[in-house]
Structure formats: structure tokens, C-alpha cells
Design an enzyme around this catalytic site. Structure first.
Site, PDB file in Angstrom:
ATOM      1  N   TRP A   3       0.836  -1.214   0.000  1.00  0.00           N
ATOM      2  CA  TRP A   3       0.000   0.000   0.000  1.00  0.00           C
ATOM      3  C   TRP A   3       0.864   1.254   0.000  1.00  0.00           C
ATOM      4  CZ3 TRP A   3      -1.468   3.355   4.477  1.00  0.00           C
ATOM      5  CH2 TRP A   3      -0.623   3.188   5.575  1.00  0.00           C
ATOM      6  N   ASP A   4       2.153   1.094   0.264  1.00  0.00           N
ATOM      7  CA  ASP A   4       3.096   2.216   0.233  1.00  0.00           C
ATOM      8  C   ASP A   4       2.964   2.991  -1.082  1.00  0.00           C
ATOM      9  OD1 ASP A   4       3.887   0.145   1.961  1.00  0.00           O
ATOM     10  OD2 ASP A   4       5.973   0.782   1.961  1.00  0.00           O
ATOM     11  N   GLU A  45       0.769  -1.915  13.076  1.00  0.00           N
ATOM     12  CA  GLU A  45       0.824  -3.382  13.134  1.00  0.00           C
ATOM     13  C   GLU A  45       1.185  -3.895  14.526  1.00  0.00           C
ATOM     14  OE1 GLU A  45       3.531  -4.190   9.930  1.00  0.00           O
ATOM     15  OE2 GLU A  45       1.952  -4.116   8.411  1.00  0.00           O
ATOM     16  N   GLN A  56       3.291   3.230  13.733  1.00  0.00           N
ATOM     17  CA  GLN A  56       3.302   4.306  12.720  1.00  0.00           C
ATOM     18  C   GLN A  56       1.928   4.957  12.727  1.00  0.00           C
ATOM     19  OE1 GLN A  56       3.497   0.746  10.047  1.00  0.00           O
ATOM     20  NE2 GLN A  56       2.926   2.242   8.499  1.00  0.00           N
TER      21      GLN A  56
HETATM   22  C1  BGC Z   1       4.853  -1.185   7.579  1.00  0.00           C
HETATM   23  C2  BGC Z   1       3.807  -1.273   6.485  1.00  0.00           C
HETATM   24  C3  BGC Z   1       4.507  -1.170   5.141  1.00  0.00           C
HETATM   25  C4  BGC Z   1       5.626  -2.196   5.018  1.00  0.00           C
HETATM   26  C5  BGC Z   1       6.433  -2.010   3.758  1.00  0.00           C
HETATM   27  C6  BGC Z   1       5.895  -2.272   7.358  1.00  0.00           C
HETATM   28  O1  BGC Z   1       6.873  -2.182   8.348  1.00  0.00           O
HETATM   29  O2  BGC Z   1       4.244  -1.362   8.846  1.00  0.00           O
HETATM   30  O3  BGC Z   1       2.875  -0.221   6.619  1.00  0.00           O
HETATM   31  O4  BGC Z   1       3.579  -1.363   4.131  1.00  0.00           O
HETATM   32  O5  BGC Z   1       6.508  -2.082   6.111  1.00  0.00           O
HETATM   33  O6  BGC Z   1       7.039  -0.750   3.725  1.00  0.00           O
END
Ligand code: BGC
Length: 761
Positions: free
Chosen positions: A359-360, A490, A603
Site C-alpha cells: 500500500w506504500d 501493526e 506508525q
Molecule cells: C509497515 C507497512 C509497510 C511495510 C512495507 C511495514 O513495516 O508497517 O505499513 O507497508 O513495512 O514498507
């Protein structure tokens, strides 16, 4: 402040001195890419020290069998990963019979690496003492052509500084490569055939299972002291390692220059039967042009990029270097020429995250590409998701959804889900909302109203259908709830009613309904096509409206605050600053169980919603939520600091915004998390750009009009940035005295601090 390891320079990244402990991290930092391929900055010559060898080709992946402790129904069978491809950069040599190796030679001095971001050139030089009577000097220039995606160029010169040298040069392509992140140590490549011609050597390899054909070629020459290109290398083969070899004698003071062309011709662009012909064309053309002309063309492509996207910061070279580095790496990773490609969190610089799409892209990268390039670039990123809609529908149906509901994967290469932690694969569903948001954001910013009727509406309907099935009506709450989710934070799993997810779901339903209403009125024929293709009926729109109107949001009982999720207030809300420094980052020191029970936020989560939907909330509400959530946030995702920097800037907290800016922008250059050797944080680099343009610059589109509300950090004398707003290149220059806005081509009104600035032709 501790002196940074890499020297500060506005346009260059410079490493002075050789340190074997830094080799892996510098291999990441000095990585090169041209959108089609990329490589870590591995040494050309043999190196017996610790290194992470990596060369990658956009779109070439392997479905590595999933490895999990306990299988759950619905898990994907495989994790697609970008593959370490055969390497073409190797130039090994021996001096008077002894193989040269920086790790074992008597002494290395004047070692220097330099990445010239303005020109897109990587150089390295050093002197090496081989014995008391033998000293050589080596200078290397390397670039991956922006003009010719399949071409990389190395200019490698060896000088006999002390003593005569008999050089034996071995310039090769090597098929004996492995991914560091392989799950089962399975082989990923099947090497098919070798081509050894007078002009080049090449290896035709095919990925197992996915059957991508790749032709890794190399063509080596000597540049004579008179500048003539001489192609008289001999050839040699050892299994899947093909060499071009040359013996060359140097008297003291003389030098030998090897010019090497190499890269990948792939089945993504050419038929296998044409591989030789295409390679011959590239090599002949490159040879005719020679190093200088090829480099000039490459340099002028970089000039064009900088003319559209450079950000200048006066008075703070660290910040200046950092933002250019971020812009540079983003341009090396993705150029929008091929809608089959996307942006992995590590780009071409490492293997973590498998090079896959997250989703980045929608939440962070699209704003950067749509404002610094022609709109086709961001449009191709959106098209990528449109092209994968069927797979998203299949993905949702595997989880029990139906009637065209689409759940886009958390991690993907080709549209299929690759992630296999249940709490993320099945539950981190907010990603679906980010895709809808990006469609809205793209149209709002670029003014391109064709994407939604052509492609976007189908995606939106699939997403809205998903939300309408994923919610459930709670009699108890008399509202629709979303149970069992993971938000962007997360560090909480399987929670109920994550405010951000519920808010995004509500917005997606409302926005999709509005788009259906609009397209059905404005483009009835096209809408009729979509309607019949998707088997859509009016009752869906009213169902979406009902759900949206009755969506449940967790709230603080006494304060005007949204809660991150149900039950959040039961946690022990001790601010993160009270955590012991030795226990940070908590994800490296605490058990997962302890993290999940803690109040700490990885985050932006609620604040991600405040970032996306700034105009839905009053400033006072943003402040309340920022003051409540930021102190609990540990910023252990690279995506965190940028959003907090933007919000702090919007709140006028300039010092805080600046602190977050430095964290996001120098994350890799200063190796904040001691993990840069694994690769760069490419997607968060787009967040760095957002921190300046949307944060300090205050750029926003409100009611279809461009607003700029700049603030200037104390550390900076001035700064300026450029954005392409609907085909108008606009430059904003902010100094202590004033803000100047220049519009380069068309008529436009821009609002600066709320006042209209009119541009006429
Ligand atoms: C983040 C996610 C992100 C992923 C890839 C993870 O550490 O929590 O939001 O999509 O890294 O960058």
C-alpha cells in the site's frame, strides 16, 4: 552532533576511506537503477570480505514456496520475490599472477566512492599496495543508462603506480547467484544456453515456474591511450560463468582502461529468438557512441528530471543532500514507462519485502510521482491495480467474499496475495482503502478525469463491494462495525473497529456512490458497459449509503477524541519517551506478546486518517489527536516520521516537523536503524518529499484549487520546490521575507496563504 559517516555535499554522496565493516551498507547507499534494472554497488573486482551481491530486474520474480509454522486456510501458496539476477558487472584481474582483492591486499589508501546525483554517475577510486615494489591505482565510473533500459556502462581503469604490471583481466557474466532470502534454498533459475560471439558474451536464463526469459550480456573492450575502442578479448567459459579475457602489460606510470557494456535483454520486451539481435544492436550502438556520448545522453536525461523535481534548500546542506538523495533514488526505481512494474519498499537495493508492491505505493509514492512527472507516470501506477482487479476479486472470493468484491493483496507481484501472516494477510484490509484514495487523489491533483470512467470506477466498485460485505451490523451498537482487523499500526492485531479502517471504509462507500452517480449521468454509455460487465445494480448504491451513514466509530467517553480501536483506553497509556533507551526499538527487544498488549503505536494510524482527509477535520481536532497519539508512537516503521512531520507542520510545530523531517530524510544516509545494509527504504523516500512539499510547503488541493501555505524551518534560509499541477510547472520559493510563486506555462490561480495569486499567459 556525531559527524555523519558520509560527507555532506549538496549534490553528492561521498564515502572517504575503506572500511570492510561498511562495505554492505555502502553497497546499499550507492545502489544504481534505471527503472528497468538495478544493482547494489558491489565491487567489480573480486572481494573476499563480507558483501551482499545483488542485481535485480524490474518485474522478474519467482514464487518461492511459502514457509510458515502453522498453515491457515486462505494463506497464499507462495511469496513472490524479485530475483537476484545473473551479474554482469564482474571485472576480476590479477597482477603479475596474484588475483587482486581489496580485502587481502597489503594496504588500501585514498579509497573513495562518490554518487553524483545530478548526473547519475557512480565513481570509485583507490590505490592498493600489493607488495613493497608494487602499487596500483584504480578508478571506476559506472552508470545505468536512463535512455536505454537494458544498458549499463562501466569504465574501469587500472594504473601501474609503482612497478610494472602484467595484468590478466577477466570480465564476465555469472549465473551462479542466489537470493539471500530464499525460503527453501530452491534454485530459482534454469540456465538455458550460452552465446559467445566476438562482440559479446551472454547467458540465456529462465526463471523456474514463472518462466521469465532473461539474456544477461556483457561486452568488454579496451580504450587505447589514443581513445580508440579495441575489441580483442578472448573468451572462456566455466559452467554458467562466461568470461572475456585479456592480458595487458603496463610499465610503471601506464594505465589500462576497460570499457564494459552489460545488462539484461528480457522476454518482457523481446521475443527469445531476437535476444541476440537486440543485444547486438545495443552493443553496436553503445560502441559507436563510446563512453562520453552515452554518458552525455544519460546526464541530460537526469537534467530533465531535476528540472522538474529538484528541491533546493539554502542554509542546511544536510537537509539539501538528503532530499536530493531521496528524489534520486525514487527516480532510479520507477519511471512509469511500464505499467507492469511497481515500487517495492526496497526498490532494486535489497531483497527484504520481496521487491513486491505494498500500500506504500498508493499512500506514499503516488503523490510524489504525480507532482514531479507527467501524469502518465502516476496513471500507470493506478493502471497496475486496474490490471490486477480480477486477481483482487479472486483473492476476495478465496476468503469467502462474492459478487465481485475485490480485496487487493497486502503484498503482490502479479495481483496474487503473497503475504502469509494471518493478522496481516486477512486483517490489514485498510490497504484496499488506500487504493481508492489514490484514485481520488490522482484525479484531484492531475485533473485527469478520464481514468475513473476508463478504469478506476471498476476498481472502486470492487472495493466498495468488499467493504459492504466485510462490515456487519451490530444490534448492540445499532451501527455497522468492522471486526478482526489490523490497522496501519501493526503493533495491534485482530482488533475491532480500528477507527482508520472504519473511516476509510465509510469514505470508500460514499466516494464510490458519488462516482457511480457522476459517471452514470455524464457518460451513460460507458456506465452502461461497466454496469453490465460488473453486473451492478442500483440497490448496491443505496446499500453503500446505508452502511456509510451508520458506520460505528470508537470514541473517548469524556473527550472529543476518536479511539484507535475498541478498548484502546484499557491500555496503560504511558508515553513512549518513558521507555528505556536500551529497550528501543521495542520490536527488537520485547516479545511480540508484550508489544501487542502495550499502547505503543508503530506508525501513524488514526493520524494517517487525519493526513489523508485533512479537510474533513478542524485544526483543533487535529491538534487534540496529534497530542494524544504522537506521544504513544514509537515510529518503528520508516513510513511514520514523514506523516508526523507533515501534521506537525500543519499545526505550526515547526521544530518538531523539522526533527521528523531529518529522521525520514536521512534514515538511510545516517543508517538510523542500523539496517541499511539490507537495502534502502525507497517508499518512505516519497514520504520525505511529501514532508517538504505537503508539510513545510503546505501544498493541498481544496475544492479543485491549488493552495500553498508555506512555513520555513529555522535551520533553513530558504527553500524552493517544483510541482507539476495539471500540466503547469509551478515553482514555489520560500524565504524569511516572502513566498514567490512562479507558474511556468499556463493561466492559473494559486492560493498562497489564502490569497489568490493570478497567473496569465
Ligand atoms: C509497515 C507497512 C509497510 C511495510 C512495507 C511495514 O513495516 O508497517 O505499513 O507497508 O513495512 O514498507
Amino acid at each position: 552532533m556525531k559527524r555523519p559517516y558520509l560527507s555532506i555535499d549538496p549534490w553528492k554522496i561521498i564515502e572517504n576511506g575503506f572500511s570492510s565493516e561498511k562495505v554492505k551498507s555502502s553497497e546499499s547507499i550507492f545502489s544504481l537503477g534505471n527503472g528497468a534494472m538495478g544493482q547494489r554497488a558491489n565491487f567489480e573486482e573480486s572481494y573476499s570480505g563480507t558483501t551482499f551481491q545483488g542485481s535485480y530486474i524490474g518485474g522478474v520474480y519467482y514464487p518461492d514456496k511459502t514457509r510458515v509454522g502453522w498453515w491457515k486456510n486462505g494463506y497464499p501458496e507462495y511469496f513472490a520475490k524479485v530475483l537476484n539476477a545473473p551479474s554482469w558487472i564482474g571485472i576480476h584481474f590479477s597482477v603479475n599472477g596474484t588475483p587482486f582483492d581489496l580485502n587481502t591486499c597489503v594496504e588500501v589508501s585514498d579509497f573513495k566512492r562518490e554518487l553524483d546525483m545530478q548526473k547519475g554517475l557512480y565513481t570509485r577510486s583507490f590505490e592498493a599496495q600489493l607488495s613493497p615494489s608494487q602499487r596500483i591505482g584504480v578508478e571506476i565510473k559506472r552508470f545505468l543508462s536512463l535512455d536505454e533500459g537494458a544498458l549499463g556502462v562501466i569504465h574501469y581503469s587500472i594504473k601501474a603506480i609503482k612497478g610494472d604490471c602484467d595484468l590478466a583481466i577477466d570480465s564476465f557474466v555469472d549465473g551462479h547467484i542466489k537470493n539471500q532470502d530464499s525460503n527453501w534454498d530452491d534454485p530459482f533459475w534454469d540456465h538455458k544456453r550460452k552465446t559467445i560471439s566476438k562482440e559479446f558474451i551472454a547467458l540465456h536464463s529462465q526463471t523456474l515456474k514463472t518462466e521469465f526469459d532473461v539474456f544477461t550480456y556483457a561486452s568488454s573492450h579496451i580504450i587505447s591511450p589514443e581513445g580508440e575502442i579495441i575489441s580483442d578479448f578472448k573468451t572462456k567459459e566455466r559452467e554458467w560463468r562466461l568470461s572475456q579475457t585479456k592480458e595487458y602489460s603496463l610499465s610503471e606510470g601506464q594505465q589500462c582502461v576497460v570499457l564494459k557494456f552489460g545488462g539484461y535483454v528480457t522476454g518482457m520486451h523481446h521475443a527469445v529468438v531476437d535476444f541476440e539481435k537486440e543485444t547486438q544492436r545495443i552493443v553496436t550502438d553503445a560502441k559507436e557512441k563510446g563512453f562520453e556520448t552515452l554518458f552525455k545522453e544519460h546526464e541530460s536525461a537526469w537534467q530533465e528530471i531535476w528540472a522538474q523535481s529538484d528541491i533546493q534548500i539554502e542554509g542546511d546542506d544536510m537537509a539539501q543532500q538528503a532530499i536530493r538523495y531521496n528524489i534520486f533514488q525514487l527516480n532510479q526505481t520507477y519511471n512509469g514507462k511500464d505499467a507492469r512494474l511497481n515500487i517495492g519498499p526496497k526498490g532494486f537495493t535489497g531483497e527484504k519485502y520481496g521487491g513486491s508492491t505494498y500500500w506504500d505505493t498508493e499512500a506514499y509514492c503516488i503523490p510524489f510521482y504525480m507532482a514531479t512527472k507527467d501524469k502518465t507516470v502516476a496513471r500507470n501506477l493506478l493502471k497496475y491495480r486496474y490490471d490486477q482487479l480480477d486477481k483482487a476479486i479472486e483473492n476476495a472470493s478465496k476468503l469467502g467474499f462474492n459478487r465481485g468484491a475485490a480485496l487487493y493483496p497486502m503484498v503482490t507481484m502479479n495481483g496474487e496475495e503473497c503475504h502469509n501472516e494471518w493478522e496481516i494477510t486477512f486483517e490489514e484490509i485498510h490497504r484496499n482503502g488506500a487504493i481508492a484514495y489514490a484514485i481520488f487523489n490522482y484525479e484531484r491533483f492531475t485533473g485527469d478525469t478520464t481514468y475513473i470512467p476508463e478504469m478506476g470506477l471498476e476498481v472502486l466498485i470492487g472495493i466498495a463491494r468488499f467493504w459492504s460485505q466485510r462490515v456487519q451490523f451490530s444490534q448492540n451498537k445499532n451501527a455497522y462495525v468492522i471486526l478482526g482487523v489490523t490497522g496501519p499500526n501493526e503493533y495491534e492485531n485482530n482488533i475491532n473497529n480500528n477507527w482508520y479502517t472504519n473511516y476509510l471504509a465509510q469514505w470508500c462507500l460514499q466516494y464510490t456512490k458519488a462516482q457511480v452517480d457522476k459517471i452514470s449521468k455524464e457518460l451513460p454509455h460507458r456506465f452502461a458497459e461497466i454496469k453490465s460487465k460488473l453486473n451492478w445494480n442500483e440497490s448496491e448504491s443505496s446499500q453503500w449509503e446505508t452502511i456509510a451513514n451508520q458506520m460505528y466509530f470508537p470514541k473517548h467517553p469524556d473527550q472529543d477524541l476518536f479511539l484507535q480501536q475498541d478498548g484502546f483506553l484499557d491500555k496503560d497509556l504511558i508515553p513512549a519517551k518513558e521507555l528505556l533507551m536500551e529497550e528501543r526499538p521495542i520490536n527488537q527487544h520485547w516479545s511480540w506478546d508484550r508489544i501487542l498488549r502495550s499502547p505503543y503505536i508503530k506508525q501513524a494510524d488514526v493520524l494517517q486518517g487525519f493526513y489523508f482527509f485533512q479537510d474533513h477535520f478542524q485544526q483543533a481536532s487535529l491538534k487534540r489527536h496529534f497530542d494524544f497519539y504522537e506521544p504513544l508512537t514509537v515510529h518503528e516503521s520508516s513510513l511514520s516520521s514523514c506523516v508526523h512531520s507533515i501534521l506537525a507542520a500543519r499545526l505550526g510545530e515547526i521544530e518538531l516537523a523539522y526533527t521528523f523531517y531529518l529522521q525520514t530524510s536521512r534514515l538511510d544516509l545516517d543508517d538510523y536503524n542500523k539496517e541499511v545494509e539490507e537495502g534502502l527504504h525507497i517508499t518512505s523516500m516519497a514520504g520525505t518529499w511529501m514532508s517538504i512539499v505537503e508539510g513545510f510547503g503546505g501544498v493541498q488541493v481544496i475544492n479543485n484549487e491549488l493552495h500553498v501555505n508555506p512555513i520555513l524551518p529555522d535551520q533553513w534560509k530558504s527553500y524552493s520546490f517544483k510541482i507539476n499541477f495539471r500540466g503547469n510547472l509551478i515553482e514555489v520559493c520560500v524565504s524569511r521575507q516572502k513566498t514567490d510563486i512562479r507558474c511556468m506555462n499556463k493561466e492559473l490561480i494559486v492560493y498562497c496563504d489564502g490569497k489568490a495569486v493570478r497567473f496569465k499567459l
